[in-house]
Design a protein around this motif. Structure first.
Motif, PDB file in Angstrom:
ATOM      1  N   SER A  15       0.821  -1.210   0.000  1.00 31.05           N
ATOM      2  CA  SER A  15       0.000   0.000   0.000  1.00 31.05           C
ATOM      3  C   SER A  15       0.855   1.259   0.000  1.00 31.05           C
ATOM      4  CB  SER A  15      -0.931   0.003   1.226  1.00 31.05           C
ATOM      5  OG  SER A  15      -1.815  -1.091   1.202  1.00 31.05           O
ATOM      6  N   VAL A  16       1.865   1.300   0.882  1.00 31.85           N
ATOM      7  CA  VAL A  16       2.686   2.510   0.960  1.00 31.85           C
ATOM      8  C   VAL A  16       3.568   2.646  -0.286  1.00 31.85           C
ATOM      9  CG1 VAL A  16       2.675   2.534   3.482  1.00 31.85           C
ATOM     10  CG2 VAL A  16       4.525   1.368   2.284  1.00 31.85           C
ATOM     11  N   GLN A  17       3.987   1.518  -0.875  1.00 30.56           N
ATOM     12  CA  GLN A  17       4.773   1.589  -2.104  1.00 30.56           C
ATOM     13  C   GLN A  17       3.954   2.207  -3.233  1.00 30.56           C
ATOM     14  OE1 GLN A  17       7.991   0.410  -2.714  1.00 30.56           O
ATOM     15  NE2 GLN A  17       8.029   0.627  -4.927  1.00 30.56           N
ATOM     16  N   ARG A  18       2.710   1.767  -3.362  1.00 33.32           N
ATOM     17  CA  ARG A  18       1.839   2.308  -4.412  1.00 33.32           C
ATOM     18  C   ARG A  18       1.456   3.742  -4.114  1.00 33.32           C
ATOM     19  NH1 ARG A  18       0.007   4.485  -7.752  1.00 33.32           N
ATOM     20  NH2 ARG A  18      -1.513   3.916  -9.369  1.00 33.32           N
ATOM     21  N   LEU A  19       1.343   4.080  -2.828  1.00 29.51           N
ATOM     22  CA  LEU A  19       0.957   5.426  -2.420  1.00 29.51           C
ATOM     23  C   LEU A  19       2.086   6.424  -2.585  1.00 29.51           C
ATOM     24  CD1 LEU A  19      -1.030   7.378  -0.980  1.00 29.51           C
ATOM     25  CD2 LEU A  19      -0.164   6.485   1.188  1.00 29.51           C
ATOM     26  N   ALA A  20       3.294   6.045  -2.157  1.00 25.90           N
ATOM     27  CA  ALA A  20       4.413   6.985  -2.109  1.00 25.90           C
ATOM     28  C   ALA A  20       5.477   6.743  -3.175  1.00 25.90           C
ATOM     29  CB  ALA A  20       5.075   6.927  -0.732  1.00 25.90           C
ATOM     30  N   GLY A  21       5.362   5.647  -3.942  1.00 22.00           N
ATOM     31  CA  GLY A  21       6.355   5.355  -4.960  1.00 22.00           C
ATOM     32  C   GLY A  21       7.521   4.539  -4.447  1.00 22.00           C
ATOM     33  N   ARG A 158       8.171  13.405  -9.282  1.00 21.75           N
ATOM     34  CA  ARG A 158       7.699  12.842 -10.554  1.00 21.75           C
ATOM     35  C   ARG A 158       8.846  12.198 -11.326  1.00 21.75           C
ATOM     36  NH1 ARG A 158       3.854  16.459 -14.282  1.00 21.75           N
ATOM     37  NH2 ARG A 158       2.568  16.070 -12.434  1.00 21.75           N
ATOM     38  N   GLU A 159      10.040  12.779 -11.235  1.00 17.40           N
ATOM     39  CA  GLU A 159      11.209  12.195 -11.900  1.00 17.40           C
ATOM     40  C   GLU A 159      11.711  10.967 -11.164  1.00 17.40           C
ATOM     41  OE1 GLU A 159      13.464  16.057 -13.839  1.00 17.40           O
ATOM     42  OE2 GLU A 159      13.532  15.772 -11.665  1.00 17.40           O
ATOM     43  N   PHE A 160      11.620  11.009  -9.848  1.00 20.64           N
ATOM     44  CA  PHE A 160      12.201   9.940  -9.038  1.00 20.64           C
ATOM     45  C   PHE A 160      11.449   8.621  -9.162  1.00 20.64           C
ATOM     46  CE2 PHE A 160      12.124   7.644  -4.955  1.00 20.64           C
ATOM     47  CZ  PHE A 160      13.455   7.244  -4.904  1.00 20.64           C
ATOM     48  N   VAL A 161      10.125   8.661  -9.108  1.00 20.58           N
ATOM     49  CA  VAL A 161       9.336   7.434  -8.997  1.00 20.58           C
ATOM     50  C   VAL A 161       9.595   6.453 -10.141  1.00 20.58           C
ATOM     51  CG1 VAL A 161       6.996   6.495  -8.998  1.00 20.58           C
ATOM     52  CG2 VAL A 161       7.566   8.420  -7.518  1.00 20.58           C
ATOM     53  N   PRO A 162       9.474   6.848 -11.418  1.00 23.05           N
ATOM     54  CA  PRO A 162       9.695   5.853 -12.478  1.00 23.05           C
ATOM     55  C   PRO A 162      11.111   5.303 -12.497  1.00 23.05           C
ATOM     56  CG  PRO A 162       9.486   8.059 -13.414  1.00 23.05           C
ATOM     57  CD  PRO A 162       9.090   8.155 -11.985  1.00 23.05           C
ATOM     58  N   ASN A 163      12.088   6.146 -12.221  1.00 23.13           N
ATOM     59  CA  ASN A 163      13.475   5.668 -12.201  1.00 23.13           C
ATOM     60  C   ASN A 163      13.718   4.738 -11.020  1.00 23.13           C
ATOM     61  OD1 ASN A 163      15.067   7.172 -14.436  1.00 23.13           O
ATOM     62  ND2 ASN A 163      13.819   8.778 -13.504  1.00 23.13           N
ATOM     63  N   ALA A 164      13.111   5.041  -9.876  1.00 28.31           N
ATOM     64  CA  ALA A 164      13.228   4.166  -8.711  1.00 28.31           C
ATOM     65  C   ALA A 164      12.574   2.820  -8.981  1.00 28.31           C
ATOM     66  CB  ALA A 164      12.603   4.830  -7.491  1.00 28.31           C
ATOM     67  N   GLN A 165      11.487   2.831  -9.736  1.00 32.41           N
ATOM     68  CA  GLN A 165      10.818   1.568 -10.062  1.00 32.41           C
ATOM     69  C   GLN A 165      11.678   0.707 -10.994  1.00 32.41           C
ATOM     70  OE1 GLN A 165       7.149   3.282 -11.447  1.00 32.41           O
ATOM     71  NE2 GLN A 165       6.138   3.012  -9.475  1.00 32.41           N
ATOM     72  N   LEU A 166      12.302   1.335 -11.982  1.00 35.83           N
ATOM     73  CA  LEU A 166      13.218   0.584 -12.846  1.00 35.83           C
ATOM     74  C   LEU A 166      14.352  -0.002 -12.017  1.00 35.83           C
ATOM     75  CD1 LEU A 166      14.420  -0.304 -15.573  1.00 35.83           C
ATOM     76  CD2 LEU A 166      15.574   1.925 -15.659  1.00 35.83           C
ATOM     77  N   TYR A 167      14.912   0.809 -11.148  1.00 33.57           N
ATOM     78  CA  TYR A 167      16.003   0.360 -10.293  1.00 33.57           C
ATOM     79  C   TYR A 167      15.542  -0.802  -9.415  1.00 33.57           C
ATOM     80  CZ  TYR A 167      19.787   0.488  -6.901  1.00 33.57           C
ATOM     81  OH  TYR A 167      20.829   0.133  -6.091  1.00 33.57           O
ATOM     82  N   GLY A 168      14.336  -0.689  -8.864  1.00 29.94           N
ATOM     83  CA  GLY A 168      13.818  -1.746  -8.014  1.00 29.94           C
ATOM     84  C   GLY A 168      13.651  -3.065  -8.748  1.00 29.94           C
ATOM     85  N   VAL A 169      13.176  -3.000  -9.980  1.00 30.38           N
ATOM     86  CA  VAL A 169      13.010  -4.221 -10.775  1.00 30.38           C
ATOM     87  C   VAL A 169      14.359  -4.898 -10.996  1.00 30.38           C
ATOM     88  CG1 VAL A 169      12.412  -5.113 -13.052  1.00 30.38           C
ATOM     89  CG2 VAL A 169      10.893  -3.480 -11.915  1.00 30.38           C
ATOM     90  N   VAL A 170      15.334  -4.128 -11.470  1.00 29.66           N
ATOM     91  CA  VAL A 170      16.624  -4.709 -11.843  1.00 29.66           C
ATOM     92  C   VAL A 170      17.398  -5.209 -10.630  1.00 29.66           C
ATOM     93  CG1 VAL A 170      18.848  -4.256 -12.942  1.00 29.66           C
ATOM     94  CG2 VAL A 170      16.752  -3.291 -13.921  1.00 29.66           C
ATOM     95  N   VAL A 171      17.512  -4.383  -9.592  1.00 26.80           N
ATOM     96  CA  VAL A 171      18.354  -4.744  -8.450  1.00 26.80           C
ATOM     97  C   VAL A 171      17.739  -5.887  -7.644  1.00 26.80           C
ATOM     98  CG1 VAL A 171      19.370  -3.903  -6.307  1.00 26.80           C
ATOM     99  CG2 VAL A 171      19.423  -2.492  -8.345  1.00 26.80           C
ATOM    100  N   ASN A 172      16.429  -5.908  -7.499  1.00 23.22           N
ATOM    101  CA  ASN A 172      15.810  -7.039  -6.808  1.00 23.22           C
ATOM    102  C   ASN A 172      15.936  -8.317  -7.622  1.00 23.22           C
ATOM    103  OD1 ASN A 172      14.603  -6.136  -4.201  1.00 23.22           O
ATOM    104  ND2 ASN A 172      13.616  -4.642  -5.530  1.00 23.22           N
ATOM    105  N   ALA A 173      15.865  -8.205  -8.948  1.00 23.52           N
ATOM    106  CA  ALA A 173      16.089  -9.378  -9.795  1.00 23.52           C
ATOM    107  C   ALA A 173      17.518  -9.892  -9.638  1.00 23.52           C
ATOM    108  CB  ALA A 173      15.808  -9.037 -11.255  1.00 23.52           C
ATOM    109  N   LEU A 174      18.486  -8.985  -9.551  1.00 26.99           N
ATOM    110  CA  LEU A 174      19.876  -9.396  -9.338  1.00 26.99           C
ATOM    111  C   LEU A 174      20.032 -10.106  -7.990  1.00 26.99           C
ATOM    112  CD1 LEU A 174      21.767  -6.210 -10.607  1.00 26.99           C
ATOM    113  CD2 LEU A 174      21.742  -8.457 -11.701  1.00 26.99           C
ATOM    114  N   SER A 175      19.400  -9.562  -6.954  1.00 24.54           N
ATOM    115  CA  SER A 175      19.480 -10.168  -5.633  1.00 24.54           C
ATOM    116  C   SER A 175      18.889 -11.579  -5.643  1.00 24.54           C
ATOM    117  CB  SER A 175      18.752  -9.301  -4.600  1.00 24.54           C
ATOM    118  OG  SER A 175      19.382  -8.053  -4.451  1.00 24.54           O
ATOM    119  N   LEU A 176      17.760 -11.755  -6.314  1.00 21.46           N
ATOM    120  CA  LEU A 176      17.126 -13.067  -6.375  1.00 21.46           C
ATOM    121  C   LEU A 176      17.935 -14.039  -7.226  1.00 21.46           C
ATOM    122  CD1 LEU A 176      13.419 -11.931  -6.766  1.00 21.46           C
ATOM    123  CD2 LEU A 176      14.436 -12.999  -4.759  1.00 21.46           C
ATOM    124  N   THR A 177      18.612 -13.527  -8.251  1.00 25.68           N
ATOM    125  CA  THR A 177      19.458 -14.383  -9.073  1.00 25.68           C
ATOM    126  C   THR A 177      20.584 -14.987  -8.240  1.00 25.68           C
ATOM    127  OG1 THR A 177      18.988 -13.085 -11.066  1.00 25.68           O
ATOM    128  CG2 THR A 177      20.973 -14.449 -11.098  1.00 25.68           C
TER     129      THR A 177
END
Length: 239
Positions: A15-21, A158-177
């Motif tokens: 909820s807070v991730q979707r609310l605050a980015g 507005r600039e931070f949220v989409p870039n943070a989401q890209l970063y979250g996808v990639v870095v969490n995928a690396l951690s899980l790998t």
């Protein structure tokens, strides 16, 4: 009871991730660590945060700055294995201390909005990415370092949220790998999936009704409480 608490932690984090980015790992990771142990708790946090980031990125990918994100992601990729190694080698009480301390310190730094010339430009991106990758893999909380880089670079929300989401996808995928997927019983998987979906929907509804500043205070307050609780459990384990 533990499965219900697991679902509540994931729902609140989503909820807070979707609310605050940002904020899933800061809010949920300490609770998941207390419920599942450091290894599985951090790994589940990586998985859930990556999924939520991917959902957000699906609608904001056009605002991503690929050139800006390359140094952050490349630096994080270099330190993710070190964080995973630490998480695998350090005994549980000491690891709880490390995770609780990192979360608490990171929250306090974000609250203060630390300003430093070293956190600007390519050098700042490399420093933030390296720190974030290590913290994400070891403790499940890589966002604060990236947030501090964004603050010092002058990014808007507005600039931070989409870039943070890209970063979250990639870095969490690396951690899980590096670490693999978490080992959960089927009921826990079902509760986690349902909580992610419901939490994302709740956050979407609240996003238009809650001011960004208020949401940020809630995220940081919950994160600090979770970090201190994890730190306390680590101290108790040593004693």
């Amino acid at each position: 009871m533990s499965v219900a608490l697991l679902g509540l932690a994931v729902l609140l984090g989503a909820s807070v991730q979707r609310l605050a980015g940002i904020g899933f790992a800061l809010v949920a990771a300490p609770v998941l660590v207390l419920l599942l142990g450091p290894g599985q708790g951090v790994t589940l946090s990586n998985l859930a945060a990556g999924v939520i980031s991917a959902v957000g990125l699906a609608t904001t990918w056009r605002q991503v700055r690929p050139r800006t994100m390359v140094p952050l992601i490349a630096a994080a990729a270099c330190t993710v294995p070190a964080g995973s190694w630490l998480a695998a080698k350090v005994p549980a009480p000491q690891l709880l201390l490390i995770i609780g301390g990192l979360v608490s310190a990171a929250v306090l730094l974000v609250i203060r909005g630390v300003r430093a010339p070293s956190l600007r430009g390519v050098g700042g991106a490399v420093a933030a990415g390296a720190t974030s990758g290590f913290m994400n893999s070891a403790a499940g909380v890589g966002g604060p370092a990236v947030s501090l880089y964004a603050v010092n670079t002058g990014w808007t929300a507005r600039e931070f949220v989409p870039n943070a989401q890209l970063y979250g996808v990639v870095v969490n995928a690396l951690s899980l790998t590096v670490k693999g997927l978490p080992h959960l019983a089927p009921p826990a998987w079902a509760v986690t999936a349902g909580a992610l979906i419901l939490g994302t929907a709740v956050g979407h509804v609240l996003a238009g009704r809650v001011e960004e500043r208020q949401a940020r205070r809630v995220v940081l307050g919950l994160a600090l409480a979770g970090g201190l609780a994890t730190l306390t459990k680590g101290l108790a384990g040593l004693m």
